[in-house]
Design a protein around this motif. Structure first.
Motif, PDB file in Angstrom:
ATOM      1  N   GLY A   7       0.830  -1.196   0.000  1.00  0.00           N
ATOM      2  CA  GLY A   7       0.000   0.000   0.000  1.00  0.00           C
ATOM      3  C   GLY A   7       0.866   1.247   0.000  1.00  0.00           C
ATOM      4  N   PHE A   8       0.254   2.385  -0.330  1.00  0.00           N
ATOM      5  CA  PHE A   8       0.972   3.658  -0.403  1.00  0.00           C
ATOM      6  C   PHE A   8       0.312   4.671   0.520  1.00  0.00           C
ATOM      7  CE2 PHE A   8       1.806   1.435  -4.304  1.00  0.00           C
ATOM      8  CZ  PHE A   8       3.157   1.653  -4.528  1.00  0.00           C
ATOM      9  N   ILE A   9       1.130   5.304   1.356  1.00  0.00           N
ATOM     10  CA  ILE A   9       0.644   6.332   2.267  1.00  0.00           C
ATOM     11  C   ILE A   9       1.279   7.654   1.851  1.00  0.00           C
ATOM     12  CG2 ILE A   9       0.488   7.089   4.665  1.00  0.00           C
ATOM     13  CD1 ILE A   9       0.824   4.126   5.474  1.00  0.00           C
ATOM     14  N   GLY A  10       0.447   8.562   1.351  1.00  0.00           N
ATOM     15  CA  GLY A  10       0.925   9.790   0.732  1.00  0.00           C
ATOM     16  C   GLY A  10       1.140   9.541  -0.745  1.00  0.00           C
ATOM     17  N   VAL A  11       0.300  10.144  -1.586  1.00  0.00           N
ATOM     18  CA  VAL A  11       0.382   9.858  -3.032  1.00  0.00           C
ATOM     19  C   VAL A  11       0.547  11.152  -3.828  1.00  0.00           C
ATOM     20  CG1 VAL A  11      -0.775   7.630  -3.000  1.00  0.00           C
ATOM     21  CG2 VAL A  11      -2.151   9.716  -3.127  1.00  0.00           C
ATOM     22  N   GLY A  12       1.467  11.991  -3.355  1.00  0.00           N
ATOM     23  CA  GLY A  12       1.815  13.205  -4.088  1.00  0.00           C
ATOM     24  C   GLY A  12       2.766  12.909  -5.225  1.00  0.00           C
ATOM     25  N   ASP A  65      -4.524  -5.192   5.739  1.00  0.00           N
ATOM     26  CA  ASP A  65      -4.681  -5.741   4.391  1.00  0.00           C
ATOM     27  C   ASP A  65      -3.379  -5.843   3.606  1.00  0.00           C
ATOM     28  OD1 ASP A  65      -7.468  -5.795   4.788  1.00  0.00           O
ATOM     29  OD2 ASP A  65      -7.669  -3.720   4.106  1.00  0.00           O
ATOM     30  N   VAL A  66      -2.252  -5.359   4.178  1.00  0.00           N
ATOM     31  CA  VAL A  66      -1.001  -5.299   3.414  1.00  0.00           C
ATOM     32  C   VAL A  66       0.142  -5.958   4.188  1.00  0.00           C
ATOM     33  CG1 VAL A  66      -1.689  -3.176   2.234  1.00  0.00           C
ATOM     34  CG2 VAL A  66      -0.338  -3.035   4.356  1.00  0.00           C
ATOM     35  N   ASP A  67       1.190  -6.295   3.445  1.00  0.00           N
ATOM     36  CA  ASP A  67       2.431  -6.791   4.035  1.00  0.00           C
ATOM     37  C   ASP A  67       3.464  -5.681   4.145  1.00  0.00           C
ATOM     38  OD1 ASP A  67       1.544  -9.616   3.913  1.00  0.00           O
ATOM     39  OD2 ASP A  67       1.744  -9.322   1.733  1.00  0.00           O
ATOM     40  N   ALA A  68       3.311  -4.645   3.296  1.00  0.00           N
ATOM     41  CA  ALA A  68       4.310  -3.576   3.239  1.00  0.00           C
ATOM     42  C   ALA A  68       3.655  -2.281   2.787  1.00  0.00           C
ATOM     43  CB  ALA A  68       5.441  -3.951   2.279  1.00  0.00           C
ATOM     44  N   VAL A  69       4.261  -1.155   3.209  1.00  0.00           N
ATOM     45  CA  VAL A  69       3.784   0.152   2.750  1.00  0.00           C
ATOM     46  C   VAL A  69       4.966   0.994   2.291  1.00  0.00           C
ATOM     47  CG1 VAL A  69       1.715   0.240   4.189  1.00  0.00           C
ATOM     48  CG2 VAL A  69       3.887   1.118   5.102  1.00  0.00           C
ATOM     49  N   THR A  70       4.674   1.910   1.382  1.00  0.00           N
ATOM     50  CA  THR A  70       5.614   2.946   0.985  1.00  0.00           C
ATOM     51  C   THR A  70       5.073   4.271   1.502  1.00  0.00           C
ATOM     52  OG1 THR A  70       6.330   1.763  -0.995  1.00  0.00           O
ATOM     53  CG2 THR A  70       6.687   4.131  -0.955  1.00  0.00           C
ATOM     54  N   ILE A  71       5.911   5.007   2.252  1.00  0.00           N
ATOM     55  CA  ILE A  71       5.487   6.247   2.895  1.00  0.00           C
ATOM     56  C   ILE A  71       6.083   7.429   2.150  1.00  0.00           C
ATOM     57  CG2 ILE A  71       5.559   7.606   5.026  1.00  0.00           C
ATOM     58  CD1 ILE A  71       5.769   4.907   6.543  1.00  0.00           C
ATOM     59  N   CYS A  72       5.226   8.284   1.615  1.00  0.00           N
ATOM     60  CA  CYS A  72       5.654   9.439   0.813  1.00  0.00           C
ATOM     61  C   CYS A  72       5.000  10.718   1.320  1.00  0.00           C
ATOM     62  CB  CYS A  72       5.326   9.220  -0.661  1.00  0.00           C
ATOM     63  SG  CYS A  72       6.076   7.771  -1.395  1.00  0.00           S
ATOM     64  N   VAL A  92       8.300  -1.484   5.780  1.00  0.00           N
ATOM     65  CA  VAL A  92       8.207  -0.074   5.404  1.00  0.00           C
ATOM     66  C   VAL A  92       9.327   0.321   4.452  1.00  0.00           C
ATOM     67  CG1 VAL A  92       8.335   2.315   6.236  1.00  0.00           C
ATOM     68  CG2 VAL A  92       7.054   0.603   7.539  1.00  0.00           C
ATOM     69  N   LEU A  93       8.946   0.985   3.361  1.00  0.00           N
ATOM     70  CA  LEU A  93       9.864   1.761   2.532  1.00  0.00           C
ATOM     71  C   LEU A  93       9.461   3.212   2.721  1.00  0.00           C
ATOM     72  CD1 LEU A  93      11.999   2.311   0.337  1.00  0.00           C
ATOM     73  CD2 LEU A  93      10.242   1.823  -1.389  1.00  0.00           C
ATOM     74  N   CYS A  94      10.323   3.992   3.369  1.00  0.00           N
ATOM     75  CA  CYS A  94      10.024   5.385   3.686  1.00  0.00           C
ATOM     76  C   CYS A  94      10.845   6.306   2.814  1.00  0.00           C
ATOM     77  CB  CYS A  94      10.321   5.655   5.160  1.00  0.00           C
ATOM     78  SG  CYS A  94       9.967   7.340   5.701  1.00  0.00           S
ATOM     79  N   GLU A  95      10.219   7.333   2.281  1.00  0.00           N
ATOM     80  CA  GLU A  95      10.950   8.316   1.486  1.00  0.00           C
ATOM     81  C   GLU A  95      12.019   8.988   2.345  1.00  0.00           C
ATOM     82  OE1 GLU A  95      12.018  10.111  -0.940  1.00  0.00           O
ATOM     83  OE2 GLU A  95      11.136   8.841  -2.471  1.00  0.00           O
ATOM     84  N   LYS A  96      13.030   9.510   1.653  1.00  0.00           N
ATOM     85  CA  LYS A  96      14.087  10.246   2.351  1.00  0.00           C
ATOM     86  C   LYS A  96      13.565  11.634   2.739  1.00  0.00           C
ATOM     87  CE  LYS A  96      14.420  13.191  -0.991  1.00  0.00           C
ATOM     88  NZ  LYS A  96      14.089  14.617  -0.768  1.00  0.00           N
ATOM     89  N   PRO A  97      14.202  12.292   3.715  1.00  0.00           N
ATOM     90  CA  PRO A  97      15.152  11.726   4.655  1.00  0.00           C
ATOM     91  C   PRO A  97      14.431  10.766   5.591  1.00  0.00           C
ATOM     92  CG  PRO A  97      14.482  13.874   5.407  1.00  0.00           C
ATOM     93  CD  PRO A  97      13.842  13.678   4.060  1.00  0.00           C
ATOM     94  N   MET A  98      15.188  10.006   6.357  1.00  0.00           N
ATOM     95  CA  MET A  98      14.566   9.025   7.249  1.00  0.00           C
ATOM     96  C   MET A  98      13.527   9.683   8.142  1.00  0.00           C
ATOM     97  SD  MET A  98      16.572   6.309   9.636  1.00  0.00           S
ATOM     98  CE  MET A  98      15.732   4.985  10.516  1.00  0.00           C
ATOM     99  N   ALA A  99      13.891  10.817   8.745  1.00  0.00           N
ATOM    100  CA  ALA A  99      12.952  11.569   9.588  1.00  0.00           C
ATOM    101  C   ALA A  99      13.503  12.974   9.795  1.00  0.00           C
ATOM    102  CB  ALA A  99      12.730  10.859  10.922  1.00  0.00           C
ATOM    103  N   MET A 100      12.842  13.754  10.620  1.00  0.00           N
ATOM    104  CA  MET A 100      13.228  15.151  10.848  1.00  0.00           C
ATOM    105  C   MET A 100      14.409  15.275  11.801  1.00  0.00           C
ATOM    106  SD  MET A 100      10.564  17.660   9.866  1.00  0.00           S
ATOM    107  CE  MET A 100       9.779  18.445  11.266  1.00  0.00           C
ATOM    108  N   THR A 101      14.560  14.328  12.745  1.00  0.00           N
ATOM    109  CA  THR A 101      15.606  14.431  13.750  1.00  0.00           C
ATOM    110  C   THR A 101      16.237  13.072  13.998  1.00  0.00           C
ATOM    111  OG1 THR A 101      14.154  13.954  15.625  1.00  0.00           O
ATOM    112  CG2 THR A 101      14.308  16.268  14.923  1.00  0.00           C
ATOM    113  N   THR A 102      17.399  13.086  14.616  1.00  0.00           N
ATOM    114  CA  THR A 102      18.075  11.846  14.995  1.00  0.00           C
ATOM    115  C   THR A 102      17.213  11.023  15.941  1.00  0.00           C
ATOM    116  OG1 THR A 102      20.268  12.820  14.702  1.00  0.00           O
ATOM    117  CG2 THR A 102      20.108  10.912  16.159  1.00  0.00           C
ATOM    118  N   ALA A 103      16.564  11.675  16.906  1.00  0.00           N
ATOM    119  CA  ALA A 103      15.731  10.957  17.873  1.00  0.00           C
ATOM    120  C   ALA A 103      14.591  10.214  17.183  1.00  0.00           C
ATOM    121  CB  ALA A 103      15.179  11.926  18.918  1.00  0.00           C
TER     122      ALA A 103
END
Length: 346
Positions: A7-12, A65-72, A92-103
């Protein structure tokens, strides 16, 4: 063979232009189950155009309903959604960057390790055929031990005026966290993932705050521009290697420039294009690659690596602890610029 349900979360824009087309091409391994977006009309349109059966108003309803998601999504939501997916037992396949902060990155990594599920970060420059070839040459000792990297990711007056790219609250920064992050990741990978120990950085946003903007990539409000549009840094590593780094959305230069140049003990490698520079047999030699096998679009090998990793067929090319290291560097560059001091990482 059982197909991976995705599945896809965020489809811009990035989901529509890179991720969805890539996964569609992997139909022998993948079934695309559905999409979710805060803009439900966009989600419905994208689902209809790509013959995707389900639209989820709440992304959490997708997990059953899914085994994996792509986060965009915008960067602000990477950690929250990733952790929720991993805790639900979803890769999860997450778009770059990994996140906003190291934490936030550390929380994502901990959730991945606890769940045993795959967490990949979409640093797609590693999947370009030129960079894959450069990596092979370095591993085969064509340049000896890498010592110095000179890295440029520069655009001429191309601030992305669409979406939320200039929104600090949603993105965490500008040219560094959006564009330069790719080149930090790529160069660290080519250097062999050395441990950074000291970072000196300077960020600017003067160019984009000036009135009467000339910009090739859409309009934006210079009065409220709040993120970096030009960044420089010097990074020292535990093994003695160093990096000179520069990135910009809006540099006053003649042409855009994307380049990575690595000098080793016995030779050097330049990207882009790929060229090997050596001193041997009494000569100075430079060799350009006449042909490199591989896909022109790195989106397909990136998606295939993620799918095969979820299916237990291969290892991730971009490992989450490596993506965490990139965010540590980004944090250190921003902190160095704010304090006017070099930042010790370890």
């Amino acid at each position: 063979m059982t197909k991976l349900r995705v599945g896809f979360i965020g489809v811009g824009g990035i989901a529509q232009s890179r991720h969805i087309p890539a996964f569609i091409k992997l139909s022998d391994k993948v079934t695309i189950v559905g999409v979710s977006d805060v803009n439900e009309e966009t989600a419905k349109r994208v689902a209809s155009e790509n013959h995707i059966p389900n639209v989820y108003a709440d992304y959490r309803d997708m997990f059953k309903d899914v085994d994996a998601v792509t986060i965009c999504t915008p960067n602000k939501f990477h950690a929250e959604i990733t952790v929720a997916a991993l805790e639900a037992g979803v890769h999860v396949l997450c778009e770059k960057p990994m996140a906003m902060t190291t934490a936030e990155c550390e929380a994502m990594l901990a959730a991945s390790e606890k769940s045993g599920k795959v967490l990949a970060i979409a640093y797609h420059y590693r999947f370009m055929k030129e960079t894959q070839a450069a990596r092979r040459l370095i591993l085969e000792n064509e340049i000896g031990s890498p010592m110095v990297a000179r890295v440029k990711a520069l655009r001429r007056r191309k601030v992305p005026g669409w979406g939320v790219f200039t929104n600090k609250d949603l993105q965490g920064g500008g040219s560094l966290i959006d564009y330069g992050c790719h080149f930090l990741d790529l160069s660290m990978w080519l250097l062999g993932q050395p441990a950074p120990i000291q970072v000196t950085g300077t960020t600017y946003n003067r160019l984009s705050k000036m009135p009467d903007q000339i910009n090739q990539w859409g309009s934006f409000k210079h009065e409220t521009f709040e993120v970096d549009d030009h960044v420089t840094a010097y990074i020292k590593f535990e093994n003695g290697a160093s990096m000179l780094f520069e990135t910009s959305w809006s540099a006053n230069i003649k042409d855009d420039e994307e380049s990575v140049s690595i000098s080793g003990e016995t030779g050097g490698i330049d990207l882009f294009p790929l060229e090997v520079n050596q001193a041997k047999n009494g000569m100075l030699l430079s060799s350009k690659a006449d042909w490199i096998p591989g896909e022109e679009d790195p989106g397909l090998p990136q998606a295939l690596n993620f799918v095969n990793s979820c299916l237990g067929l291969e290892e991730l090319v971009v490992k989450p602890h490596e993506a965490l290291q990139v965010t540590k560097l980004i944090d250190a560059i921003y902190k160095s610029s704010e304090t006017g001091e070099s930042i010790r990482i370890y």
